[in-house]
Design a protein around this motif. Sequence first.
Motif, PDB file in Angstrom:
ATOM      1  N   ALA A 277      43.886  38.090  60.970  1.00 14.80           N
ATOM      2  CA  ALA A 277      43.108  37.026  60.316  1.00 14.80           C
ATOM      3  C   ALA A 277      41.612  37.182  60.583  1.00 14.80           C
ATOM      4  O   ALA A 277      40.774  37.005  59.685  1.00 14.80           O
ATOM      5  CB  ALA A 277      43.592  35.657  60.797  1.00 14.80           C
ATOM      6  N   LYS A 278      41.269  37.555  61.824  1.00 14.22           N
ATOM      7  CA  LYS A 278      39.850  37.698  62.170  1.00 14.22           C
ATOM      8  C   LYS A 278      39.218  38.865  61.384  1.00 14.22           C
ATOM      9  O   LYS A 278      38.089  38.751  60.883  1.00 14.22           O
ATOM     10  CB  LYS A 278      39.749  37.962  63.683  1.00 14.22           C
ATOM     11  N   GLU A 279      39.956  39.959  61.289  1.00  9.60           N
ATOM     12  CA  GLU A 279      39.444  41.117  60.555  1.00  9.60           C
ATOM     13  C   GLU A 279      39.322  40.807  59.060  1.00  9.60           C
ATOM     14  O   GLU A 279      38.351  41.211  58.404  1.00  9.60           O
ATOM     15  CB  GLU A 279      40.361  42.322  60.777  1.00  9.60           C
ATOM     16  N   LEU A 280      40.315  40.092  58.541  1.00  5.92           N
ATOM     17  CA  LEU A 280      40.248  39.706  57.119  1.00  5.92           C
ATOM     18  C   LEU A 280      39.016  38.839  56.854  1.00  5.92           C
ATOM     19  O   LEU A 280      38.326  39.001  55.848  1.00  5.92           O
ATOM     20  CB  LEU A 280      41.506  38.944  56.716  1.00  5.92           C
ATOM     21  N   ALA A 281      38.739  37.942  57.796  1.00 11.71           N
ATOM     22  CA  ALA A 281      37.595  37.046  57.606  1.00 11.71           C
ATOM     23  C   ALA A 281      36.273  37.804  57.676  1.00 11.71           C
ATOM     24  O   ALA A 281      35.284  37.399  57.062  1.00 11.71           O
ATOM     25  CB  ALA A 281      37.631  35.939  58.658  1.00 11.71           C
ATOM     26  N   ALA A 282      36.256  38.902  58.434  1.00 12.48           N
ATOM     27  CA  ALA A 282      35.016  39.668  58.594  1.00 12.48           C
ATOM     28  C   ALA A 282      34.799  40.669  57.467  1.00 12.48           C
ATOM     29  O   ALA A 282      33.752  41.307  57.391  1.00 12.48           O
ATOM     30  CB  ALA A 282      35.039  40.404  59.936  1.00 12.48           C
ATOM     31  N   THR A 283      35.802  40.822  56.616  1.00  9.52           N
ATOM     32  CA  THR A 283      35.744  41.837  55.568  1.00  9.52           C
ATOM     33  C   THR A 283      35.609  41.184  54.199  1.00  9.52           C
ATOM     34  O   THR A 283      36.391  40.300  53.853  1.00  9.52           O
ATOM     35  CB  THR A 283      37.023  42.700  55.582  1.00  9.52           C
ATOM     36  N   ALA A 284      34.626  41.618  53.456  1.00 11.03           N
ATOM     37  CA  ALA A 284      34.502  41.170  52.068  1.00 11.03           C
ATOM     38  C   ALA A 284      34.990  42.288  51.162  1.00 11.03           C
ATOM     39  O   ALA A 284      34.763  43.466  51.431  1.00 11.03           O
ATOM     40  CB  ALA A 284      33.055  40.823  51.755  1.00 11.03           C
ATOM     41  N   VAL A 285      35.677  41.900  50.098  1.00 11.13           N
ATOM     42  CA  VAL A 285      36.192  42.871  49.136  1.00 11.13           C
ATOM     43  C   VAL A 285      35.613  42.532  47.769  1.00 11.13           C
ATOM     44  O   VAL A 285      35.605  41.372  47.358  1.00 11.13           O
ATOM     45  CB  VAL A 285      37.735  42.831  49.088  1.00 11.13           C
ATOM     46  N   LEU A 286      35.120  43.543  47.094  1.00 10.46           N
ATOM     47  CA  LEU A 286      34.632  43.363  45.725  1.00 10.46           C
ATOM     48  C   LEU A 286      35.605  44.003  44.754  1.00 10.46           C
ATOM     49  O   LEU A 286      36.152  45.071  45.020  1.00 10.46           O
ATOM     50  CB  LEU A 286      33.249  44.015  45.545  1.00 10.46           C
ATOM     51  N   ARG A 287      35.792  43.348  43.623  1.00 13.58           N
ATOM     52  CA  ARG A 287      36.675  43.826  42.578  1.00 13.58           C
ATOM     53  C   ARG A 287      35.830  44.235  41.370  1.00 13.58           C
ATOM     54  O   ARG A 287      34.942  43.512  40.936  1.00 13.58           O
ATOM     55  CB  ARG A 287      37.621  42.683  42.193  1.00 13.58           C
ATOM     56  N   LEU A 288      36.128  45.409  40.842  1.00 10.31           N
ATOM     57  CA  LEU A 288      35.405  45.906  39.661  1.00 10.31           C
ATOM     58  C   LEU A 288      36.440  46.372  38.648  1.00 10.31           C
ATOM     59  O   LEU A 288      37.169  47.340  38.902  1.00 10.31           O
ATOM     60  CB  LEU A 288      34.484  47.059  40.058  1.00 10.31           C
ATOM     61  N   ASP A 289      36.536  45.694  37.539  1.00 18.53           N
ATOM     62  CA  ASP A 289      37.514  46.075  36.518  1.00 18.53           C
ATOM     63  C   ASP A 289      37.066  47.343  35.802  1.00 18.53           C
ATOM     64  O   ASP A 289      35.893  47.505  35.470  1.00 18.53           O
ATOM     65  CB  ASP A 289      37.681  44.941  35.504  1.00 18.53           C
ATOM     66  N   LEU A 290      38.026  48.234  35.575  1.00 18.24           N
ATOM     67  CA  LEU A 290      37.754  49.434  34.790  1.00 18.24           C
ATOM     68  C   LEU A 290      37.795  49.044  33.320  1.00 18.24           C
ATOM     69  O   LEU A 290      38.859  48.850  32.740  1.00 18.24           O
ATOM     70  CB  LEU A 290      38.793  50.515  35.091  1.00 18.24           C
ATOM     71  N   ASP A 291      36.626  48.897  32.736  1.00 20.11           N
ATOM     72  CA  ASP A 291      36.554  48.473  31.343  1.00 20.11           C
ATOM     73  C   ASP A 291      35.510  49.312  30.618  1.00 20.11           C
ATOM     74  O   ASP A 291      35.802  50.004  29.658  1.00 20.11           O
ATOM     75  CB  ASP A 291      36.205  46.974  31.283  1.00 20.11           C
ATOM     76  N   GLU A 292      34.292  49.276  31.134  1.00 19.60           N
ATOM     77  CA  GLU A 292      33.212  50.074  30.542  1.00 19.60           C
ATOM     78  C   GLU A 292      33.076  51.321  31.415  1.00 19.60           C
ATOM     79  O   GLU A 292      32.347  51.347  32.408  1.00 19.60           O
ATOM     80  CB  GLU A 292      31.924  49.237  30.526  1.00 19.60           C
ATOM     81  N   VAL A 293      33.824  52.347  31.066  1.00 15.35           N
ATOM     82  CA  VAL A 293      33.963  53.501  31.960  1.00 15.35           C
ATOM     83  C   VAL A 293      34.115  54.771  31.133  1.00 15.35           C
ATOM     84  O   VAL A 293      34.689  54.753  30.041  1.00 15.35           O
ATOM     85  CB  VAL A 293      35.187  53.292  32.902  1.00 15.35           C
ATOM     86  N   SER A 294      33.565  55.850  31.647  1.00 14.60           N
ATOM     87  CA  SER A 294      33.711  57.129  30.960  1.00 14.60           C
ATOM     88  C   SER A 294      33.768  58.251  31.974  1.00 14.60           C
ATOM     89  O   SER A 294      33.317  58.115  33.107  1.00 14.60           O
ATOM     90  CB  SER A 294      32.542  57.371  29.998  1.00 14.60           C
ATOM     91  N   ALA A 295      34.362  59.345  31.547  1.00 16.69           N
ATOM     92  CA  ALA A 295      34.393  60.564  32.355  1.00 16.69           C
ATOM     93  C   ALA A 295      33.503  61.599  31.684  1.00 16.69           C
ATOM     94  O   ALA A 295      33.232  61.524  30.480  1.00 16.69           O
ATOM     95  CB  ALA A 295      35.814  61.104  32.457  1.00 16.69           C
ATOM     96  N   LYS A 296      33.047  62.526  32.484  1.00 15.06           N
ATOM     97  CA  LYS A 296      32.268  63.633  31.942  1.00 15.06           C
ATOM     98  C   LYS A 296      32.729  64.882  32.682  1.00 15.06           C
ATOM     99  O   LYS A 296      32.850  64.875  33.913  1.00 15.06           O
ATOM    100  CB  LYS A 296      30.772  63.384  32.144  1.00 15.06           C
ATOM    101  N   VAL A 297      32.993  65.936  31.930  1.00 10.48           N
ATOM    102  CA  VAL A 297      33.577  67.135  32.516  1.00 10.48           C
ATOM    103  C   VAL A 297      32.866  68.362  31.962  1.00 10.48           C
ATOM    104  O   VAL A 297      32.696  68.480  30.744  1.00 10.48           O
ATOM    105  CB  VAL A 297      35.092  67.230  32.186  1.00 10.48           C
ATOM    106  N   ARG A 298      32.466  69.265  32.844  1.00 14.74           N
ATOM    107  CA  ARG A 298      32.029  70.591  32.415  1.00 14.74           C
ATOM    108  C   ARG A 298      32.933  71.619  33.057  1.00 14.74           C
ATOM    109  O   ARG A 298      33.165  71.588  34.271  1.00 14.74           O
ATOM    110  CB  ARG A 298      30.575  70.884  32.814  1.00 14.74           C
TER     111      ARG A 298
END
Lengths: 223, 223
Positions: free
Chosen positions: A154-175
Amino acid sequence: MTPSQAAPPYRATDRTVPTRVRERASHDRELVHSILDETSVCHLGFVRDGAPVVLPTLYGRVGDVLYVHGSTGSRPLRMAGQADRGLEVCLTVTHVDGLVLARSAFHHSINYRSVVVHGTARQVTDPEEKRTALDALVDHVVPGRSSDSRPANAKELAATAVLRLDLDEVSAKVRTGGPGDDPEDLALPYWTGVVPVVRGYGAPVAADDLDPSVPLPAYLSAL
Amino acid sequence: MTPSQAAPPYRATDRTVPTRVRERASHDRELVHSILDETSVCHLGFVRDGAPVVLPTLYGRVGDVLYVHGSTGSRPLRMAGQADRGLEVCLTVTHVDGLVLARSAFHHSINYRSVVVHGTARQVTDPEEKRTALDALVDHVVPGRSSDSRPANAKELAATAVLRLDLDEVSAKVRTGGPGDDPEDLALPYWTGVVPVVRGYGAPVAADDLDPSVPLPAYLSAL
């Protein structure tokens, strides 16, 4: 795979269609996921006081969601928590696969695979999602590890913030492939080709205080 | 090296002193240079329409100056050229050296070395500096290569924009060593230690159209 089962591509937007060398860009969902799953460190960009900041950080993936985490005291995490509307970020992952040596300096290049994600990162407040995200972060570093370590308390969970980023506007680039010299340079007497860049793991090094009776787990010897 | 010969450290600023884990941060000039010189791909962050953008790109170093380049048509290069005051950027380079597996999920980490540069990138307009910068970019990929390839001609020079970023507001961050488990976790039955991440080069692959009489140069066989 039949067409009906294929994962649909990500949508193309002004930010995910490059202005140049468009043939290297892709919105293919499976390609994006495969690039994201090959490493566990991304470069996270955000704006602070009007200026860009780019920091390396770990990430995890659950389906079409990425998670990053940090101390509740770290700057981007605080910024995302303070702003009700989240924090605008750009999350980029790059693999360097080869050095492309052309006969002309101009056509020197790199073989690479990259993913760029634009979006708004929001703090995860649901305790269940937070636990899932932290497991995903650990398993992204080494698959299988989250169930072979002590879960956060519980203490570690409280000390940790998590951010969520939805994969929506995303692209790959390959050479891929060899150099693209101009026809008039093909007879020049310079060596030309590709130097592969390889990445791998060395033998695991046990901590000094590890009880010698604890064996190396299969998920590590298989790396 | 006597103290009088030692390169002075970079200055510490609000942006280059981390709010957390300060003992990992350094402004040591030689450490910064050594991290920068070990790879040729950075992540360049800038702000476009108020939102962050992070793109992988090649860079070169000449003393305390970094150079990045691109097509004159590419977005960041155009932005830096349009704005008289240059383009605010954050340029970050990261090496992942090891996966740190603690007994607790919470203390999992990565051994890494990173450099973060804040500053204003400006287009290089002096032709002599532009040539020097392009040589540095090629030599940063493979030392010695610029003198063993065809230099850029006038048309290529005109199509290439080069940005200059002075190393001034810059810091390194390094994590090394084993996991840092809490004392009460030391008896837990989980394997703990570090998995080294290794990076290297495979055997160079000659282009299909390379004249077989052209030998592999020494600077490539030595990689």
